[in-house]
Design a protein around this motif. Structure first.
Motif, PDB file in Angstrom:
ATOM      1  N   ALA A 177       0.901  -1.039  -0.018  1.00 60.37           N
ATOM      2  CA  ALA A 177      -0.139  -0.034   0.024  1.00 60.37           C
ATOM      3  C   ALA A 177       0.999   1.281   0.143  1.00 60.37           C
ATOM      4  CB  ALA A 177      -0.907   0.053   1.234  1.00 60.37           C
ATOM      5  N   ALA A 178       0.475   2.302  -0.910  1.00 58.58           N
ATOM      6  CA  ALA A 178       1.242   3.483  -0.794  1.00 58.58           C
ATOM      7  C   ALA A 178       0.588   4.736   0.339  1.00 58.58           C
ATOM      8  CB  ALA A 178       1.147   4.121  -2.105  1.00 58.58           C
ATOM      9  N   GLY A 179       1.449   5.076   0.977  1.00 55.71           N
ATOM     10  CA  GLY A 179       0.961   6.352   1.906  1.00 55.71           C
ATOM     11  C   GLY A 179       0.784   7.599   1.184  1.00 55.71           C
ATOM     12  N   TYR A 180      -0.121   8.289   1.736  1.00 56.13           N
ATOM     13  CA  TYR A 180      -0.237   9.949   0.976  1.00 56.13           C
ATOM     14  C   TYR A 180      -0.372  10.759   2.201  1.00 56.13           C
ATOM     15  CZ  TYR A 180      -0.028   8.320  -3.812  1.00 56.13           C
ATOM     16  OH  TYR A 180       0.322   7.957  -5.214  1.00 56.13           O
ATOM     17  N   VAL A 181       0.175  11.769   2.190  1.00 63.62           N
ATOM     18  CA  VAL A 181       0.098  12.955   3.022  1.00 63.62           C
ATOM     19  C   VAL A 181      -0.704  13.952   2.467  1.00 63.62           C
ATOM     20  CG1 VAL A 181       1.342  14.486   4.598  1.00 63.62           C
ATOM     21  CG2 VAL A 181       2.553  12.281   4.438  1.00 63.62           C
ATOM     22  N   LEU A 182      -1.962  14.085   3.067  1.00 63.10           N
ATOM     23  CA  LEU A 182      -2.668  15.109   2.514  1.00 63.10           C
ATOM     24  C   LEU A 182      -2.358  16.505   2.909  1.00 63.10           C
ATOM     25  CD1 LEU A 182      -6.110  12.816   2.328  1.00 63.10           C
ATOM     26  CD2 LEU A 182      -4.111  13.020   0.682  1.00 63.10           C
ATOM     27  N   THR A 183      -2.176  17.360   2.287  1.00 54.96           N
ATOM     28  CA  THR A 183      -1.842  18.791   2.541  1.00 54.96           C
ATOM     29  C   THR A 183      -2.366  19.646   1.647  1.00 54.96           C
ATOM     30  OG1 THR A 183       0.128  18.665   1.409  1.00 54.96           O
ATOM     31  CG2 THR A 183       0.352  18.210   3.841  1.00 54.96           C
ATOM     32  N   GLY A 184      -3.421  19.455   0.920  1.00 55.65           N
ATOM     33  CA  GLY A 184      -4.148  20.264  -0.130  1.00 55.65           C
ATOM     34  C   GLY A 184      -4.734  19.598  -1.235  1.00 55.65           C
ATOM     35  N   ASN A 185      -5.135  20.428  -2.263  1.00 58.23           N
ATOM     36  CA  ASN A 185      -5.971  19.758  -3.287  1.00 58.23           C
ATOM     37  C   ASN A 185      -4.995  18.751  -4.134  1.00 58.23           C
ATOM     38  OD1 ASN A 185      -7.544  21.965  -2.582  1.00 58.23           O
ATOM     39  ND2 ASN A 185      -8.266  22.367  -4.504  1.00 58.23           N
ATOM     40  N   TRP A 186      -3.765  19.336  -4.526  1.00 61.51           N
ATOM     41  CA  TRP A 186      -2.969  18.528  -5.656  1.00 61.51           C
ATOM     42  C   TRP A 186      -2.728  17.129  -4.660  1.00 61.51           C
ATOM     43  CZ3 TRP A 186      -3.746  20.012  -9.988  1.00 61.51           C
ATOM     44  CH2 TRP A 186      -3.754  21.411 -10.278  1.00 61.51           C
ATOM     45  N   ALA A 217      -4.160   7.238  -7.396  1.00 62.86           N
ATOM     46  CA  ALA A 217      -3.198   6.111  -6.699  1.00 62.86           C
ATOM     47  C   ALA A 217      -4.399   5.102  -6.463  1.00 62.86           C
ATOM     48  CB  ALA A 217      -2.437   6.235  -5.381  1.00 62.86           C
ATOM     49  N   GLN A 218      -5.623   5.469  -5.806  1.00 60.18           N
ATOM     50  CA  GLN A 218      -6.645   4.771  -5.551  1.00 60.18           C
ATOM     51  C   GLN A 218      -7.148   3.898  -6.580  1.00 60.18           C
ATOM     52  OE1 GLN A 218      -9.579   6.546  -2.583  1.00 60.18           O
ATOM     53  NE2 GLN A 218      -8.144   8.216  -2.939  1.00 60.18           N
ATOM     54  N   VAL A 219      -7.033   4.471  -7.837  1.00 57.79           N
ATOM     55  CA  VAL A 219      -7.497   3.775  -9.045  1.00 57.79           C
ATOM     56  C   VAL A 219      -6.777   2.497  -9.218  1.00 57.79           C
ATOM     57  CG1 VAL A 219      -7.904   4.094 -11.709  1.00 57.79           C
ATOM     58  CG2 VAL A 219      -8.564   5.903  -9.848  1.00 57.79           C
ATOM     59  N   LEU A 220      -5.208   2.599  -9.078  1.00 55.28           N
ATOM     60  CA  LEU A 220      -4.457   1.777  -9.362  1.00 55.28           C
ATOM     61  C   LEU A 220      -4.173   0.681  -8.186  1.00 55.28           C
ATOM     62  CD1 LEU A 220      -2.666   4.252 -11.315  1.00 55.28           C
ATOM     63  CD2 LEU A 220      -3.408   2.380 -12.172  1.00 55.28           C
ATOM     64  N   GLY A 221      -4.410   1.004  -7.190  1.00 55.67           N
ATOM     65  CA  GLY A 221      -3.888   0.004  -5.990  1.00 55.67           C
ATOM     66  C   GLY A 221      -4.423   0.401  -4.573  1.00 55.67           C
ATOM     67  N   GLU A 222      -3.615  -0.283  -3.846  1.00 54.99           N
ATOM     68  CA  GLU A 222      -4.118  -0.315  -2.271  1.00 54.99           C
ATOM     69  C   GLU A 222      -3.165   1.271  -1.840  1.00 54.99           C
ATOM     70  OE1 GLU A 222      -6.004  -1.655  -0.114  1.00 54.99           O
ATOM     71  OE2 GLU A 222      -6.743  -2.747  -1.648  1.00 54.99           O
ATOM     72  N   THR A 223      -3.988   2.058  -1.132  1.00 61.20           N
ATOM     73  CA  THR A 223      -3.491   3.225  -0.369  1.00 61.20           C
ATOM     74  C   THR A 223      -3.721   3.534   1.237  1.00 61.20           C
ATOM     75  OG1 THR A 223      -5.324   4.428  -1.077  1.00 61.20           O
ATOM     76  CG2 THR A 223      -3.561   4.504  -2.751  1.00 61.20           C
ATOM     77  N   PHE A 224      -3.066   4.432   1.699  1.00 57.70           N
ATOM     78  CA  PHE A 224      -3.600   4.584   2.970  1.00 57.70           C
ATOM     79  C   PHE A 224      -3.103   6.155   3.212  1.00 57.70           C
ATOM     80  CE2 PHE A 224       0.673   3.096   3.374  1.00 57.70           C
ATOM     81  CZ  PHE A 224       1.289   3.963   4.605  1.00 57.70           C
ATOM     82  N   VAL A 225      -3.680   6.983   3.991  1.00 55.35           N
ATOM     83  CA  VAL A 225      -3.352   8.315   4.518  1.00 55.35           C
ATOM     84  C   VAL A 225      -2.468   8.310   5.443  1.00 55.35           C
ATOM     85  CG1 VAL A 225      -4.311  10.450   5.145  1.00 55.35           C
ATOM     86  CG2 VAL A 225      -5.777   9.127   3.406  1.00 55.35           C
TER      87      VAL A 225
END
Ligand SMILES: *Cc1c(COP(=O)(O)O)cnc(C)c1O
Length: 364
Positions: free
Chosen positions: A96-105, A113-121
């Motif tokens: 799973a790939a981790g994403y740090v959410l800090t804005g629109n981009w 990434a969610q279209v293509l595989g497992e992710t987490f925030v």
């Protein structure tokens, strides 16, 4: 009013380019280096173009201190295509790939990434209207994460990372579209850096990707050829026709950046410019309401509101009449935003500061 016929350009992207660069491009447009044609008209396989192409890459390597072991790629599709290419190439099954959410981009990158595989925030400051960058302690991810994705500067909210997480074996991937080349970074901390050129590097049309060679090697081969980093790495970004004019212009901007004294000097100037505006916000916090928390403030994009929508409207309209361009906030959040990328001169920032103080005297 600004000098000559140049606006006080605070556009968020595409944005200001150095006047010297525009003048040189005009100078050599019709007959490029004695070839009897413009760079727009010649083969991308010609020696003349190849020199331009390679010079841009080597200047970027020099200015950013890109170590051996990293490819520098010139791609198309904008930073937005990287939102998909990164997971296509690095989000392997079972991880799973981790994403740090800090804005629109950052949200947009996560969505692809969610279209293509497992992710987490891994962390998010959405609940706080993205006023700040999470502290390093707030970021959660395991050693088996496919990668951690961050956005080094949040163009819309006006926040910027001051230090980057040490992710150990987990590849750290950064969207640096709006602050690449504005300050020194240690490229070794990153597995991949990407940036659309149209904020700090040049015109729209080329996207820079700096990526670790071993990761490119390990990437999948069962995705379309054009979407594999390998293809572009193996072919010096000349697998297909590159955006020749955008790369040429970027080369001129990079040469300009070197002449200015390099990235450390650009950072010094950027801080000085930003300080001029943040000082006004800090001295008049009831009139100019800064969006970002002071510890997370961006030196590239300064976001603020005025006490009422009417005042904001007036502020923006009068600014336009005074020769200021691009001061309205992103359509998704409103308010005001001044983007002070590398090519925005100190004089423009001085003029904006004066304008803000004058507007306050009249309407505050
Ligand atoms: C502008 C911007 C983008 C989008 O870039 P495109 O080249 O238009 O796809 C992505 N990320 C950040 C941080 C940006 O500032």
């Amino acid at each position: 009013m600004p000098k000559a016929n140049r606006a006080y350009n605070f556009n968020a992207g595409p944005s200001a380019l150095p006047l010297e660069v525009l003048e040189q491009a005009r100078e050599e447009l019709v007959d490029f280096r004695g070839t009897g044609m413009s760079i727009l008209e010649m083969s991308h396989r010609s020696k003349v173009y190849e020199e331009v192409h390679n010079e841009a890459a080597s200047l970027l390597r020099e200015l950013l201190g890109v170590p051996d072991g990293y490819h520098i790629l010139f791609l198309q599709g904008g930073a937005s295509l990287q939102f998909s290419m990164v997971p296509m190439n690095f989000l392997s099954r079972g991880r799973a790939a981790g994403y740090v959410l800090t804005g629109n981009w950052a949200e947009k990158a996560w969505k692809e990434a969610q279209v293509l595989g497992e992710t987490f925030v891994a962390a998010s400051t959405k609940e706080e209207h993205y006023r700040r960058i999470p502290s390093l302690e707030e970021i959660r991810f395991g050693p088996d994460a496919a990668y951690l994705h961050i956005t080094s500067n949040n163009t819309i909210f006006g926040t910027q990372w001051k230090e980057f997480p040490d992710t150990g074996e987990v590849p750290l991937i950064a969207d640096m579209s709006s602050d690449i080349l504005s300050r020194p970074v240690d490229v070794n901390q990153f597995a991949l850096i990407y940036a659309g050129a149209q904020k700090n590097l040049g015109p729209a049309g080329v996207t820079v990707v700096i990526v670790r060679e071993d990761l490119v090697e390990r990437g999948p081969k069962d995705i379309p050829t054009m979407l594999q980093y390998r293809t572009h790495a193996k072919n010096n970004s000349l697998y297909n026709t590159p955006p020749v004019f955008a790369i040429y212009m970027m080369g001129l901007v990079l040469r300009w950046a070197k002449e200015q004294g390099g990235v450390a000097e650009l950072e010094r100037r950027n801080r000085e410019k930003a300080q001029l505006i943040y000082e006004v916000i800090d001295r008049h916090p009831d009139f100019y309401l800064g969006h970002a928390e002071p510890g997370s403030r961006s030196a590239m994009n300064i976001t603020f509101r005025l006490p009422t929508p009417e005042l904001e409207q007036q502020f923006l309209e009068e600014a336009k009449r005074e020769g200021f361009v691009g001061l309205n906030g992103h359509r998704s959040v409103g308010g005001c935003r001044a983007s002070l990328y590398n090519a925005v001169p100190l004089e423009s920032c001085r003029a904006l500061r004066e304008y803000m103080l004058e507007f306050l005297r009249k309407r505050g």
